[in-house]
Design a protein around this motif. Structure first.
Motif, PDB file in Angstrom:
ATOM      1  N   GLU A  74      -7.022  11.184 -12.558  1.00  0.00           N
ATOM      2  CA  GLU A  74      -6.916  10.889 -13.840  1.00  0.00           C
ATOM      3  C   GLU A  74      -6.228  12.070 -14.763  1.00  0.00           C
ATOM      4  OE1 GLU A  74     -10.193   7.473 -14.739  1.00  0.00           O
ATOM      5  OE2 GLU A  74     -10.784   9.440 -14.834  1.00  0.00           O
ATOM      6  N   THR A  75      -7.092  13.136 -14.814  1.00  0.00           N
ATOM      7  CA  THR A  75      -6.533  14.429 -15.342  1.00  0.00           C
ATOM      8  C   THR A  75      -5.040  14.844 -15.094  1.00  0.00           C
ATOM      9  OG1 THR A  75      -7.721  15.810 -13.793  1.00  0.00           O
ATOM     10  CG2 THR A  75      -8.855  15.392 -15.742  1.00  0.00           C
ATOM     11  N   ALA A  76      -4.790  14.600 -13.895  1.00  0.00           N
ATOM     12  CA  ALA A  76      -3.325  15.221 -13.470  1.00  0.00           C
ATOM     13  C   ALA A  76      -2.453  14.159 -14.034  1.00  0.00           C
ATOM     14  CB  ALA A  76      -3.149  15.056 -11.634  1.00  0.00           C
ATOM     15  N   LEU A  77      -2.578  12.861 -14.059  1.00  0.00           N
ATOM     16  CA  LEU A  77      -1.636  11.960 -14.689  1.00  0.00           C
ATOM     17  C   LEU A  77      -1.503  12.139 -16.263  1.00  0.00           C
ATOM     18  CD1 LEU A  77      -1.985   8.738 -12.707  1.00  0.00           C
ATOM     19  CD2 LEU A  77      -0.416  10.481 -12.226  1.00  0.00           C
ATOM     20  N   VAL A  78      -2.796  12.483 -16.805  1.00  0.00           N
ATOM     21  CA  VAL A  78      -2.585  12.709 -18.318  1.00  0.00           C
ATOM     22  C   VAL A  78      -1.761  14.125 -18.394  1.00  0.00           C
ATOM     23  CG1 VAL A  78      -4.137  13.636 -20.194  1.00  0.00           C
ATOM     24  CG2 VAL A  78      -4.656  11.757 -18.977  1.00  0.00           C
ATOM     25  N   ARG A  79      -2.065  14.957 -17.595  1.00  0.00           N
ATOM     26  CA  ARG A  79      -1.070  16.241 -17.837  1.00  0.00           C
ATOM     27  C   ARG A  79       0.342  15.586 -17.523  1.00  0.00           C
ATOM     28  NH1 ARG A  79      -3.039  20.118 -13.267  1.00  0.00           N
ATOM     29  NH2 ARG A  79      -1.341  21.128 -13.928  1.00  0.00           N
ATOM     30  N   CYS A  80       0.595  15.047 -16.816  1.00  0.00           N
ATOM     31  CA  CYS A  80       2.130  14.581 -16.520  1.00  0.00           C
ATOM     32  C   CYS A  80       2.368  13.950 -17.729  1.00  0.00           C
ATOM     33  CB  CYS A  80       2.112  13.476 -15.417  1.00  0.00           C
ATOM     34  SG  CYS A  80       1.839  14.244 -13.662  1.00  0.00           S
ATOM     35  N   ALA A  81       1.572  13.008 -18.331  1.00  0.00           N
ATOM     36  CA  ALA A  81       2.100  12.184 -19.561  1.00  0.00           C
ATOM     37  C   ALA A  81       2.446  13.285 -20.744  1.00  0.00           C
ATOM     38  CB  ALA A  81       1.096  11.000 -19.871  1.00  0.00           C
ATOM     39  N   ARG A  82       1.764  14.287 -20.861  1.00  0.00           N
ATOM     40  CA  ARG A  82       1.853  15.381 -21.880  1.00  0.00           C
ATOM     41  C   ARG A  82       3.063  16.023 -21.460  1.00  0.00           C
ATOM     42  NH1 ARG A  82      -2.057  17.376 -25.271  1.00  0.00           N
ATOM     43  NH2 ARG A  82      -1.244  19.658 -24.488  1.00  0.00           N
ATOM     44  N   ALA A  83       3.434  16.447 -20.192  1.00  0.00           N
ATOM     45  CA  ALA A  83       4.518  17.099 -19.867  1.00  0.00           C
ATOM     46  C   ALA A  83       5.767  16.150 -20.233  1.00  0.00           C
ATOM     47  CB  ALA A  83       4.538  17.410 -18.543  1.00  0.00           C
ATOM     48  N   ALA A  84       5.748  14.759 -19.955  1.00  0.00           N
ATOM     49  CA  ALA A  84       6.973  14.149 -20.445  1.00  0.00           C
ATOM     50  C   ALA A  84       7.258  13.829 -21.772  1.00  0.00           C
ATOM     51  CB  ALA A  84       6.415  12.496 -19.738  1.00  0.00           C
ATOM     52  N   LYS A  85       6.418  14.271 -22.733  1.00  0.00           N
ATOM     53  CA  LYS A  85       6.587  13.965 -24.266  1.00  0.00           C
ATOM     54  C   LYS A  85       6.767  15.310 -24.932  1.00  0.00           C
ATOM     55  CE  LYS A  85       6.602  10.637 -25.910  1.00  0.00           C
ATOM     56  NZ  LYS A  85       7.605   9.843 -26.030  1.00  0.00           N
ATOM     57  N   VAL A  86       6.427  16.486 -24.246  1.00  0.00           N
ATOM     58  CA  VAL A  86       6.777  17.892 -24.985  1.00  0.00           C
ATOM     59  C   VAL A  86       7.980  18.064 -24.828  1.00  0.00           C
ATOM     60  CG1 VAL A  86       6.387  20.417 -24.794  1.00  0.00           C
ATOM     61  CG2 VAL A  86       4.351  18.610 -24.376  1.00  0.00           C
ATOM     62  N   ALA A  87       8.744  18.461 -26.172  1.00  0.00           N
ATOM     63  CA  ALA A  87       9.872  19.171 -25.969  1.00  0.00           C
ATOM     64  C   ALA A  87      10.399  20.122 -25.014  1.00  0.00           C
ATOM     65  CB  ALA A  87      10.363  19.017 -27.414  1.00  0.00           C
ATOM     66  N   THR A  88      11.350  20.151 -24.725  1.00  0.00           N
ATOM     67  CA  THR A  88      11.750  21.365 -23.775  1.00  0.00           C
ATOM     68  C   THR A  88      12.627  22.159 -24.583  1.00  0.00           C
ATOM     69  OG1 THR A  88      13.729  20.428 -22.948  1.00  0.00           O
ATOM     70  CG2 THR A  88      11.867  20.129 -21.671  1.00  0.00           C
ATOM     71  N   LEU A  89      12.787  23.788 -24.241  1.00  0.00           N
ATOM     72  CA  LEU A  89      13.581  24.533 -24.831  1.00  0.00           C
ATOM     73  C   LEU A  89      14.961  24.259 -24.928  1.00  0.00           C
ATOM     74  CD1 LEU A  89      13.479  27.425 -26.270  1.00  0.00           C
ATOM     75  CD2 LEU A  89      14.049  28.299 -23.699  1.00  0.00           C
ATOM     76  N   GLU A  90      15.652  23.466 -24.238  1.00  0.00           N
ATOM     77  CA  GLU A  90      16.903  22.905 -23.978  1.00  0.00           C
ATOM     78  C   GLU A  90      17.160  21.961 -25.067  1.00  0.00           C
ATOM     79  OE1 GLU A  90      15.074  23.531 -21.259  1.00  0.00           O
ATOM     80  OE2 GLU A  90      16.031  24.933 -20.108  1.00  0.00           O
ATOM     81  N   GLU A  91      16.098  21.067 -25.189  1.00  0.00           N
ATOM     82  CA  GLU A  91      16.165  20.331 -26.196  1.00  0.00           C
ATOM     83  C   GLU A  91      16.167  20.810 -27.678  1.00  0.00           C
ATOM     84  OE1 GLU A  91      14.265  16.080 -24.119  1.00  0.00           O
ATOM     85  OE2 GLU A  91      12.913  17.592 -25.177  1.00  0.00           O
ATOM     86  N   ILE A  92      15.482  21.878 -27.813  1.00  0.00           N
ATOM     87  CA  ILE A  92      15.287  22.406 -29.281  1.00  0.00           C
ATOM     88  C   ILE A  92      16.799  22.903 -29.338  1.00  0.00           C
ATOM     89  CG2 ILE A  92      14.406  24.203 -30.428  1.00  0.00           C
ATOM     90  CD1 ILE A  92      11.645  23.489 -28.984  1.00  0.00           C
ATOM     91  N   ILE A  93      17.239  23.719 -28.383  1.00  0.00           N
ATOM     92  CA  ILE A  93      18.600  24.324 -28.573  1.00  0.00           C
ATOM     93  C   ILE A  93      19.661  23.317 -28.918  1.00  0.00           C
ATOM     94  CG2 ILE A  93      20.349  25.705 -27.323  1.00  0.00           C
ATOM     95  CD1 ILE A  93      17.928  27.129 -26.048  1.00  0.00           C
TER      96      ILE A  93
END
Length: 403
Positions: free
Chosen positions: A334-353
């Motif tokens: 559960e904790t791992a999949l929540v981390r995966c879901a958070r990682a999927a929504k956090v903007a990456t540096l490439e997207e910001i640029i």
């Protein structure tokens, strides 16, 4: 005769029957056609993909009464004896239970004698990596300069445990995990012969669960026939082996990518209540996100940022290692999949640029307000010198000048 399990009944007896190892089969067939037979062969690969079966077929091809051929007849006395395990010229040894130096010394004495009836005396050692270091050393000299009538076939799942001095004296063949499509094709053939009706999704589930091992897939089909009879559905496979359906995996991966934390935890709870194998679920999710990652580099694209997929794959890989030793697999998952879901929504540096560049291209002004340096604080004034008052009263001083 008693019942013969599917894995033994359908064991390959000809090179043409071997599934998914065309690179090995073609090399051995060419070696037989050109009479370029080495004195030692090493077959490497995971379980259930045909290592020992290829060694036995090669043994028949070398000692068939009709002559050395890539298609042994399977009807002569030599072929029948090899198939039945009664040939005096073919000795099959289990490396795990015959790993002492004394047993290898006995083998060395045995191979000195000419074959009883065939052209060659053939030694097949399964799981050869289980031999002790002393046993390997005792085998080394014979393996380097064997009698002309002796051929060695070694099979192993762990080649890193075999000394380099042994490997360098063998022709090594690395067998591959069998593709899912080839396993499904083979299972379909077996099901038709056994008069078993099985759904396509059920065949796919068996092939997924076998992890590239045809023998595991055949054993699973045998177990399912005993469980459900002549009609097998996908649900039967999922129930018996604790696998997760293709649709459930698709739904769970979509929830992770969309960042729906509640749906992710709810899916894990439902799977755990259904008795699914959570460790296996992690591997299935890794495979699914790996496929999305590969698709992202394809011509059509995958629709998901590559950096997000890489972060998810890293988290799942770490979780797989930790779950092997965890007592509470559900909490860890559960904790791992929540981390995966958070990682999927956090903007990456490439997207910001990319967003900044898009604003610049559209004529927008993208400026970063300069940070003004604070004016230096005025230096503190030096303290005034203290006034010291004399304790004596002031007197006027007159100077008399005497001329």
């Amino acid at each position: 005769m008693g019942y013969e399990v599917i894995a033994r009944k359908w064991r390959p007896q000809q090179f043409a029957d071997v599934v998914g190892q065309g690179h090995v089969v073609q090399t051995l067939e060419n070696a037989l056609a050109s009479n370029r037979i080495a004195h030692a062969y090493l077959f490497v690969g995971p379980r259930g993909i045909g290592k020992t079966s290829i060694a036995r077929i090669f043994a028949k091809a070398l000692n068939c009464d009709t002559g050395m051929t890539a298609t042994p007849c399977d009807t002569c006395d030599s072929c029948l004896e090899i198939m039945g395990g009664t040939s005096l010229d073919v000795r099959e040894i289990d490396g795990a239970s015959n790993n002492s130096v004394d047993q290898v010394r006995e083998l060395r004495e045995t191979v000195k004698y000419a074959p009883a009836r065939g052209r060659f005396k053939l030694i097949i050692i399964d799981e050869v990596h289980m031999l002790s270091n002393s046993a390997f050393n005792a085998l080394l000299k014979t393996l380097e300069e064997p009698p002309a009538h002796v051929k060695f076939f070694f099979a192993t799942t762990e080649p890193q445990k075999i000394p380099a001095t042994i490997i360098s004296r063998c022709q090594r063949f690395d067998l591959r995990r069998i593709p899912v499509a080839d396993i499904i094709e083979r299972l379909n053939l077996i099901a038709r012969d056994e008069k078993v009706k099985i759904e396509d999704d059920a065949l796919l589930a068996i092939a997924r669960g076998s992890e590239g091992g045809l023998r595991d897939a055949e054993s699973a089909l045998d177990q399912l026939i005993a469980f459900r009879g002549k009609a097998i559905t996908e649900e039967d496979v999922l129930q018996v082996f604790g696998l997760v359906s293709h649709q459930t995996l698709e739904t769970l991966s979509d929830c992770i990518l969309s960042g729906e934390m509640g749906a992710v935890i709810g899916n894990v709870d439902a799977l755990e209540q259904a008795g699914k194998d959570l460790q296996r679920l992690v591997l299935e999710l890794m495979d699914r996100f790996r496929n999305r990652l590969v698709a992202s580099y394809g011509s059509s694209g995958g629709g998901v940022d590559v950096e997000r997929l890489l972060r998810i794959c890293d988290i799942l890989s770490e979780t797989d290692e930790r779950m092997r030793f965890s007592l509470s697999k559900r909490i860890l998952l559960e904790t791992a999949l929540v981390r995966c879901a958070r990682a999927a929504k956090v903007a990456t540096l490439e997207e910001i640029i990319a967003q900044i560049n898009a604003l610049k291209a559209a004529g927008g002004v993208v400026t970063v307000a300069p940070q003004l340096a604070p004016s230096p604080a005025p230096a503190p004034a030096a303290p005034a010198a203290p006034i010291i008052k004399s304790p004596y009263p002031a007197r006027s001083v007159r100077c008399r000048i005497n001329c």
